[in-house]
Design a protein around this motif. Structure first.
Motif: not given
Lengths: 123, 239
Positions: A5-25, A35-37, A41-46
């Motif tokens: 669960l811990f690693s899944f949460l980290i992956v989720c946080l990372f996912f959000v950071i990537v999306i946010e970085s794109v949104r802010r340009g 990175w999203l890809f 994959i890491l999310g599913i595996l964890s």
């Protein structure tokens, strides 16, 4: 909280950071894709230990979590290699720009001194 | 040899932090260009951090100031691009540190004027000259001589010499593609693949007047590795 669960949460946080970085340009969409890809994959595996063990078994890996290390390490190496290639390409562009800049500046200096001479002749 | 009129020729002088020697070098080149028609001088200041720029600006010659340091390959190529854009027939590369002798210049361009060669290199080792380089330097040069001989089956006695003259055909090639750092031996391999005619003539070289060699002992290991790899790569590279 277990490690899955811990690693899944980290992956989720990372996912959000990537999306946010794109949104802010800050990050270009095409650079975000890999990175999203990776985080999906890491999310599913964890989360799904079963899937991880299935693949590990299939590949003949005794200790399933080491598959995660293999996957992480390989993708890191591939990405760093991709970065080195991009740096080389950028380097070429910088060299080209620097040269063009010097050539244009000389041209400008030349034409402005010619202009000065013509102006003096007219006076 | 005594020629007064030659095809439109440019002398390219790459300079990086050469405040100690650049004035002497440029003065002797200008003396020569005053005697010969259609001989121009172009100095490329490779982002020097000392007084090189100020000294160059006191001379009435073509000066290309790179806003940042590119290294010898990128600097020399800027000169070749200038030569290409302005329709020069011959380009001569000439070191700013005072190692090269102005009096050899006509010998260098003569085979090109006669259209016998595409590139002429001033060699320190073709015949015995006064050149006294350190032992390690000589070993290094001999090493590239061997490598190039194995790969090209041709003799280049001084593959690292920066004193070279080229014709319009090679100027065009160089303006579009020129190796980046430590380009001299790699260029020979590249031109050999393109079936260009390359010849060496004897050139006397002095000890440098000032400044430092671009190759320090620390860098020499990197230098050997990089240049060897790029020479080998040149033999398989995609055009």
């Amino acid at each position: 909280m277990n490690i899955n669960l811990f690693s899944f949460l980290i992956v989720c946080l990372f996912f959000v950071i990537v999306i946010e970085s794109v949104r802010r340009g800050i990050l270009e969409t095409k650079d975000a894709l890999i990175w999203l890809f990776l985080s999906v994959i890491l999310g599913i595996l964890s989360l799904s230990r079963g899937l991880l063990e299935l693949i590990a078994d299939w590949l003949g890996i005794v200790y399933a979590p080491s598959l995660l290390f293999l996957f992480g390490l390989l993708s890191t190496i591939i990405m760093i290699f991709d970065l080195t290639r991009r740096i080389s390409k950028l380097n070429q562009k910088v060299i080209h720009l620097t040269q063009e800049f010097a050539l244009l500046k000389e041209q400008q200096r030349n034409s402005s001194s010619e202009f000065e001479e013509k102006r003096k002749e007219n006076i | 040899m005594n020629i007064k009129t030659i095809p439109k020729t440019i002398i390219i002088v790459p300079a990086y932090n050469e405040e100690a020697s650049i004035a002497t070098t440029l003065t002797s080149l200008i003396e020569l260009s005053n005697q010969i028609d259609r001989l121009e001088i172009c100095v490329v200041n490779d982002g020097s951090t000392d007084r090189t720029k100020e000294i160059i600006d006191t001379f009435d010659i073509v000066s290309l100031h790179l806003p940042q340091n590119l290294g010898i390959g990128g600097a020399v190529q800027t000169g070749y691009k200038y030569a290409y854009n302005h329709g020069f027939e011959i380009a001569v590369q000439f070191d700013a540190d005072g190692q090269h002798n102005v009096h050899d210049l006509l010998e260098l361009i003569e085979p090109i004027i006669k259209e016998e060669e595409d590139m002429v290199i001033g060699s320190r080792f073709l015949k015995k000259t006064d050149y006294k380089g350190s032992k390690t330097r000589r070993i290094g040069i001999y090493y590239f001589y061997i490598v190039l001989k194995l790969l090209t089956k041709k003799r280049f006695t001084d593959p690292t010499s920066g004193y070279r003259a080229i014709n319009r055909k090679v100027i065009t090639l160089f303006a579009h593609h020129y190796p980046k750092d430590y380009p001299e031996p790699e260029v020979l391999m590249h031109l050999n693949r393109k079936n260009m005619r390359i010849k060496e003539v004897t050139a006397n070289m002095h000890a440098r007047l000032g400044g430092e060699s671009s190759i320090t002992p620390m860098k020499s290991i990197y230098y050997f590795g990089k240049v060897t790899l790029s020479i080998l790569m040149q033999s398989i590279v995609k055009e």
